[in-house]
Motif scaffolding. Structure first.
Motif, PDB file in Angstrom:
ATOM      1  N   PRO A  63      93.735  73.708  93.548  1.00  0.00           N
ATOM      2  CA  PRO A  63      92.857  74.881  93.581  1.00  0.00           C
ATOM      3  C   PRO A  63      92.802  75.436  94.947  1.00  0.00           C
ATOM      4  CG  PRO A  63      91.749  73.053  92.634  1.00  0.00           C
ATOM      5  CD  PRO A  63      92.971  72.576  93.305  1.00  0.00           C
ATOM      6  N   GLN A  64      92.727  76.709  95.102  1.00  0.00           N
ATOM      7  CA  GLN A  64      92.685  77.252  96.439  1.00  0.00           C
ATOM      8  C   GLN A  64      91.520  78.392  96.575  1.00  0.00           C
ATOM      9  OE1 GLN A  64      96.679  79.389  96.937  1.00  0.00           O
ATOM     10  NE2 GLN A  64      97.388  77.469  97.593  1.00  0.00           N
ATOM     11  N   GLY A  65      91.137  78.725  97.612  1.00  0.00           N
ATOM     12  CA  GLY A  65      90.243  79.558  97.833  1.00  0.00           C
ATOM     13  C   GLY A  65      88.787  79.264  98.261  1.00  0.00           C
ATOM     14  N   ASN A  66      87.885  80.318  98.155  1.00  0.00           N
ATOM     15  CA  ASN A  66      86.558  80.228  98.185  1.00  0.00           C
ATOM     16  C   ASN A  66      85.815  79.404  97.031  1.00  0.00           C
ATOM     17  OD1 ASN A  66      86.257  80.405 101.012  1.00  0.00           O
ATOM     18  ND2 ASN A  66      85.553  82.601 100.871  1.00  0.00           N
ATOM     19  N   ILE A  67      84.796  78.583  97.121  1.00  0.00           N
ATOM     20  CA  ILE A  67      83.885  78.197  96.173  1.00  0.00           C
ATOM     21  C   ILE A  67      82.600  78.949  96.122  1.00  0.00           C
ATOM     22  CG2 ILE A  67      83.101  76.329  94.939  1.00  0.00           C
ATOM     23  CD1 ILE A  67      85.140  74.407  96.316  1.00  0.00           C
ATOM     24  N   ALA A  68      81.996  79.064  97.219  1.00  0.00           N
ATOM     25  CA  ALA A  68      80.838  79.730  97.425  1.00  0.00           C
ATOM     26  C   ALA A  68      80.733  80.152  98.860  1.00  0.00           C
ATOM     27  CB  ALA A  68      79.560  78.737  97.019  1.00  0.00           C
ATOM     28  N   GLN A  69      79.901  81.253  99.247  1.00  0.00           N
ATOM     29  CA  GLN A  69      79.600  81.987 100.470  1.00  0.00           C
ATOM     30  C   GLN A  69      78.161  82.041 100.475  1.00  0.00           C
ATOM     31  OE1 GLN A  69      82.145  85.286 100.804  1.00  0.00           O
ATOM     32  NE2 GLN A  69      83.445  84.293 102.362  1.00  0.00           N
ATOM     33  N   ASN A  70      77.850  81.841 101.780  1.00  0.00           N
ATOM     34  CA  ASN A  70      76.460  82.132 102.111  1.00  0.00           C
ATOM     35  C   ASN A  70      76.184  83.526 102.884  1.00  0.00           C
ATOM     36  OD1 ASN A  70      73.735  82.080 102.728  1.00  0.00           O
ATOM     37  ND2 ASN A  70      73.659  80.196 103.586  1.00  0.00           N
ATOM     38  N   LYS A  71      76.226  84.564 102.333  1.00  0.00           N
ATOM     39  CA  LYS A  71      75.992  85.821 102.790  1.00  0.00           C
ATOM     40  C   LYS A  71      74.931  86.071 103.495  1.00  0.00           C
ATOM     41  CE  LYS A  71      79.672  87.849  99.742  1.00  0.00           C
ATOM     42  NZ  LYS A  71      79.901  88.879  98.809  1.00  0.00           N
TER      43      LYS A  71
ATOM     44  N   LYS B  64      83.503  68.415  89.779  1.00  0.00           N
ATOM     45  CA  LYS B  64      84.161  69.157  88.446  1.00  0.00           C
ATOM     46  C   LYS B  64      83.397  70.508  88.445  1.00  0.00           C
ATOM     47  CE  LYS B  64      85.478  65.117  85.044  1.00  0.00           C
ATOM     48  NZ  LYS B  64      84.919  64.625  83.983  1.00  0.00           N
ATOM     49  N   SER B  65      82.232  70.312  88.885  1.00  0.00           N
ATOM     50  CA  SER B  65      81.466  71.660  88.911  1.00  0.00           C
ATOM     51  C   SER B  65      82.037  72.561  89.887  1.00  0.00           C
ATOM     52  CB  SER B  65      80.197  71.383  89.181  1.00  0.00           C
ATOM     53  OG  SER B  65      79.320  70.730  88.113  1.00  0.00           O
ATOM     54  N   LEU B  66      82.558  71.935  91.014  1.00  0.00           N
ATOM     55  CA  LEU B  66      83.106  72.866  92.128  1.00  0.00           C
ATOM     56  C   LEU B  66      84.181  73.490  91.504  1.00  0.00           C
ATOM     57  CD1 LEU B  66      81.911  70.893  95.251  1.00  0.00           C
ATOM     58  CD2 LEU B  66      81.035  73.082  94.276  1.00  0.00           C
ATOM     59  N   ARG B  67      85.165  72.750  90.728  1.00  0.00           N
ATOM     60  CA  ARG B  67      86.424  73.271  90.354  1.00  0.00           C
ATOM     61  C   ARG B  67      86.157  74.253  89.163  1.00  0.00           C
ATOM     62  NH1 ARG B  67      90.701  69.991  91.454  1.00  0.00           N
ATOM     63  NH2 ARG B  67      90.069  67.744  91.367  1.00  0.00           N
ATOM     64  N   ALA B  68      84.712  74.369  88.761  1.00  0.00           N
ATOM     65  CA  ALA B  68      84.465  75.582  87.860  1.00  0.00           C
ATOM     66  C   ALA B  68      83.721  76.531  88.636  1.00  0.00           C
ATOM     67  CB  ALA B  68      83.460  75.155  86.726  1.00  0.00           C
TER      68      ALA B  68
ATOM     69  N   SER C 148      71.601  73.190  99.053  1.00  0.00           N
ATOM     70  CA  SER C 148      72.728  73.784  98.414  1.00  0.00           C
ATOM     71  C   SER C 148      72.575  73.374  96.783  1.00  0.00           C
ATOM     72  CB  SER C 148      74.051  73.137  98.750  1.00  0.00           C
ATOM     73  OG  SER C 148      74.036  71.755  98.538  1.00  0.00           O
ATOM     74  N   HIS C 149      73.021  74.138  95.862  1.00  0.00           N
ATOM     75  CA  HIS C 149      72.860  73.780  94.572  1.00  0.00           C
ATOM     76  C   HIS C 149      74.090  73.766  93.819  1.00  0.00           C
ATOM     77  CE1 HIS C 149      71.485  74.781  90.303  1.00  0.00           C
ATOM     78  NE2 HIS C 149      70.192  74.103  90.714  1.00  0.00           N
ATOM     79  N   ILE C 150      74.446  72.630  93.284  1.00  0.00           N
ATOM     80  CA  ILE C 150      75.599  72.597  92.210  1.00  0.00           C
ATOM     81  C   ILE C 150      75.217  72.313  90.809  1.00  0.00           C
ATOM     82  CG2 ILE C 150      77.682  71.281  91.815  1.00  0.00           C
ATOM     83  CD1 ILE C 150      77.727  70.739  94.878  1.00  0.00           C
ATOM     84  N   THR C 151      75.488  73.310  90.208  1.00  0.00           N
ATOM     85  CA  THR C 151      74.924  73.244  88.882  1.00  0.00           C
ATOM     86  C   THR C 151      75.849  72.247  88.016  1.00  0.00           C
ATOM     87  OG1 THR C 151      74.342  75.462  88.881  1.00  0.00           O
ATOM     88  CG2 THR C 151      74.560  74.488  86.610  1.00  0.00           C
ATOM     89  N   PRO C 152      75.357  71.254  87.355  1.00  0.00           N
ATOM     90  CA  PRO C 152      76.387  70.152  86.543  1.00  0.00           C
ATOM     91  C   PRO C 152      76.630  71.104  85.426  1.00  0.00           C
ATOM     92  CG  PRO C 152      73.927  69.768  86.450  1.00  0.00           C
ATOM     93  CD  PRO C 152      73.842  70.585  87.452  1.00  0.00           C
ATOM     94  N   LEU C 153      77.974  70.688  85.031  1.00  0.00           N
ATOM     95  CA  LEU C 153      78.661  70.841  83.640  1.00  0.00           C
ATOM     96  C   LEU C 153      77.918  70.379  82.556  1.00  0.00           C
ATOM     97  CD1 LEU C 153      82.337  71.011  84.707  1.00  0.00           C
ATOM     98  CD2 LEU C 153      80.830  73.113  84.620  1.00  0.00           C
ATOM     99  N   LYS C 154      77.924  70.900  81.478  1.00  0.00           N
ATOM    100  CA  LYS C 154      77.316  70.572  80.230  1.00  0.00           C
ATOM    101  C   LYS C 154      78.337  69.142  79.585  1.00  0.00           C
ATOM    102  CE  LYS C 154      74.922  74.573  78.828  1.00  0.00           C
ATOM    103  NZ  LYS C 154      74.968  75.787  78.348  1.00  0.00           N
ATOM    104  N   THR C 155      79.476  69.572  80.181  1.00  0.00           N
ATOM    105  CA  THR C 155      80.412  68.411  79.648  1.00  0.00           C
ATOM    106  C   THR C 155      80.585  67.149  80.535  1.00  0.00           C
ATOM    107  OG1 THR C 155      82.223  69.466  80.572  1.00  0.00           O
ATOM    108  CG2 THR C 155      81.917  69.977  78.478  1.00  0.00           C
ATOM    109  N   ALA C 156      79.890  67.281  81.607  1.00  0.00           N
ATOM    110  CA  ALA C 156      79.859  66.106  82.677  1.00  0.00           C
ATOM    111  C   ALA C 156      79.210  64.765  81.878  1.00  0.00           C
ATOM    112  CB  ALA C 156      78.913  66.476  83.649  1.00  0.00           C
ATOM    113  N   SER C 157      79.487  63.806  82.641  1.00  0.00           N
ATOM    114  CA  SER C 157      79.094  62.445  82.039  1.00  0.00           C
ATOM    115  C   SER C 157      77.777  62.518  81.772  1.00  0.00           C
ATOM    116  CB  SER C 157      79.310  61.319  83.123  1.00  0.00           C
ATOM    117  OG  SER C 157      78.833  60.291  82.807  1.00  0.00           O
TER     118      SER C 157
END
Length: 160
Positions: free
Chosen positions: A8-16, A40-44, A66-75
């Motif tokens: 994967p390439q590019g930005n995931i999140a920015q703090n403007k 996995k959440s950051l990939r999404a 920082s807030h990383i939202t967990p995926l519903k399909t996560a473990s």
């Protein structure tokens, strides 16, 4: 010959907000110690850095807020804490420079962005000095005047 994986390439999140609230003095690139569900959440692309900052203590750097939202399909056997503190991986020399600078009045260490570098997730952090209210207004005025100039140039080019 084996196929190469696409990274994967590019930005995931920015703090403007950090760019609005601080003068950026110096930037650093830091690695992040993450668990599997976080990657996995950051990939999404499910991350926010709005009120995040870097806490320096005991010779280590920690990403707070920082807030990383967990995926519903996560473990399901792992309890996901979206706002947990994450360790930043920096060289000792960089940590020493940050410690020395943050001790000065008015300086802070903030997270600017999360991004991919090949298959690794990196966090761009910055040594920053807080802006006063009038500095923010000056920046906004300069940005508005630049926009006006660009509009005038574009409209003049269309008329010819």
């Amino acid at each position: 010959m084996a196929k190469q994986k696409k990274h994967p390439q590019g930005n995931i999140a920015q703090n403007k907000k950090a760019l609005h609230d601080y003068f950026i003095e110096q930037k650093f690139e830091a690695g992040l110690a993450l668990s599997g569900w976080e990657v996995k959440s950051l990939r999404a692309g499910k991350a926010q850095l709005v009120d995040s900052y870097v806490l320096l203590k005991d010779g280590e750097a920690w990403l707070m807020g920082s807030h990383i939202t967990p995926l519903k399909t996560a473990s399901t056997h792992v309890i996901a804490d979206p706002t947990r503190t994450r360790k930043l991986l920096l060289h000792k020399r960089e940590l020493g420079r940050l410690f020395g600078s943050v001790q000065q009045k008015g300086y802070a260490c903030v997270a600017l962005s999360l991004y991919w570098k090949k298959h690794l997730i990196k966090c761009e952090i910055a040594l920053a000095k807080g802006k006063k209210e009038y500095d923010k207004r000056d920046t906004e005025k300069a940005r508005d005047s630049d926009r006006e100039i660009q509009r005038a140039i574009r409209s003049k080019g269309k008329e010819d």
